[in-house]
Design a protein around this motif. Structure first.
Motif, PDB file in Angstrom:
ATOM      1  N   MET A  24       0.829  -1.201   0.000  1.00  0.00           N
ATOM      2  CA  MET A  24       0.000   0.000   0.000  1.00  0.00           C
ATOM      3  C   MET A  24       0.867   1.257   0.000  1.00  0.00           C
ATOM      4  O   MET A  24       0.601   2.228  -0.726  1.00  0.00           O
ATOM      5  CB  MET A  24      -0.928   0.000   1.212  1.00  0.00           C
ATOM      6  N   GLU A  27       2.279   1.737  -3.362  1.00  0.00           N
ATOM      7  CA  GLU A  27       1.208   2.010  -4.327  1.00  0.00           C
ATOM      8  C   GLU A  27       0.841   3.482  -4.282  1.00  0.00           C
ATOM      9  O   GLU A  27       0.490   4.090  -5.305  1.00  0.00           O
ATOM     10  CB  GLU A  27      -0.022   1.155  -4.018  1.00  0.00           C
ATOM     11  N   GLN A  56      -5.346  -1.305  -4.714  1.00  0.00           N
ATOM     12  CA  GLN A  56      -4.998  -2.367  -3.775  1.00  0.00           C
ATOM     13  C   GLN A  56      -6.221  -3.157  -3.300  1.00  0.00           C
ATOM     14  O   GLN A  56      -6.077  -4.278  -2.826  1.00  0.00           O
ATOM     15  CB  GLN A  56      -4.277  -1.771  -2.562  1.00  0.00           C
ATOM     16  N   ALA A  62      -5.347  -6.908   1.338  1.00  0.00           N
ATOM     17  CA  ALA A  62      -4.991  -5.489   1.456  1.00  0.00           C
ATOM     18  C   ALA A  62      -5.681  -4.856   2.664  1.00  0.00           C
ATOM     19  O   ALA A  62      -6.861  -5.106   2.926  1.00  0.00           O
ATOM     20  CB  ALA A  62      -5.382  -4.738   0.187  1.00  0.00           C
TER      21      ALA A  62
END
Length: 210
Positions: A24, A27, A56, A62
């Protein structure tokens, strides 16, 4: 393996201050890069978080945060800066071809289509924000991308990538590898055509490109 001048690895101490899942966290950095490439440098970190969370959320494990802490932003900002600088350096060496984001990876048979990270002319560019060197799994991933692209070129007579550039903004390292060399090394010197026939035998003759 090489690094980019005037860039540095992100200190591990800084990364450990963030409580986000690493996937995360980085990302968010990728989302920041996408906004900048779209000419939206004024996008906020909340905007980056929303985009990263949407991406995600496709992964069952996630954990989606509600906000970013200053420590999260510090790491994401450095990772985004490194990646932008890396891409800019590569573009300077290939001024005659545009940078393409999310290049299409054709499907084949029961293998679904997808997208890579970037491409530039005959170079596929994949980004790995990991704390290690590039490993066999990374090479298998890009090799499958190349083989699927090659299978598509047989039908459409398109060009296929000749090289892959692996980038790691987290560690400031990169590796440029020739696909033909990689394929021969990974397959006991099988030719492109032999690899394609192997793909056909595994994935079947269903040419549905979803």
């Amino acid at each position: 393996m090489f690094s980019f001048r005037e860039l540095g690895a992100i200190p591990i101490e800084l990364i450990e201050q963030s409580r986000l899942q690493k996937a995360m966290l980085f990302e968010v950095a990728m989302a920041r890069v996408d906004f900048v490439l779209d000419g939206l440098a004024q996008a906020t970190w909340d905007d980056c978080l929303k985009l990263a969370a949407r991406r995600q959320s496709q992964h069952y494990d996630a954990r989606i945060p509600t906000k970013l802490e200053p420590s999260d932003i510090d790491v994401a900002a450095l990772a985004a800066h490194n990646l932008m600088a890396m891409l800019a350096s590569v573009r300077e060496q290939h001024l005659d071809v545009p940078l393409e984001r999310s290049p299409f990876i054709p499907g084949y048979g029961w293998i679904a289509s997808g997208n890579g990270d970037f491409s530039m002319g005959n170079i596929l560019i994949e980004v790995k924000h990991t704390d290690r060197n590039f490993v066999s799994g990374d090479f298998r991933q890009v090799l499958i991308y190349w083989l699927l692209k090659y299978a598509s070129t047989i039908e459409k007579r398109d060009d296929v990538w000749s090289d892959c550039l692996l980038l790691n903004p987290r560690r400031n390292c990169a590796l440029l590898v020739n696909f033909d060399y990689l394929a021969e090394s990974a397959s006991a010197n099988l030719s492109r055509v032999e690899l394609y026939e192997l793909l056909r035998s595994i994935a079947g003759r269903d040419f549905d490109r979803r």
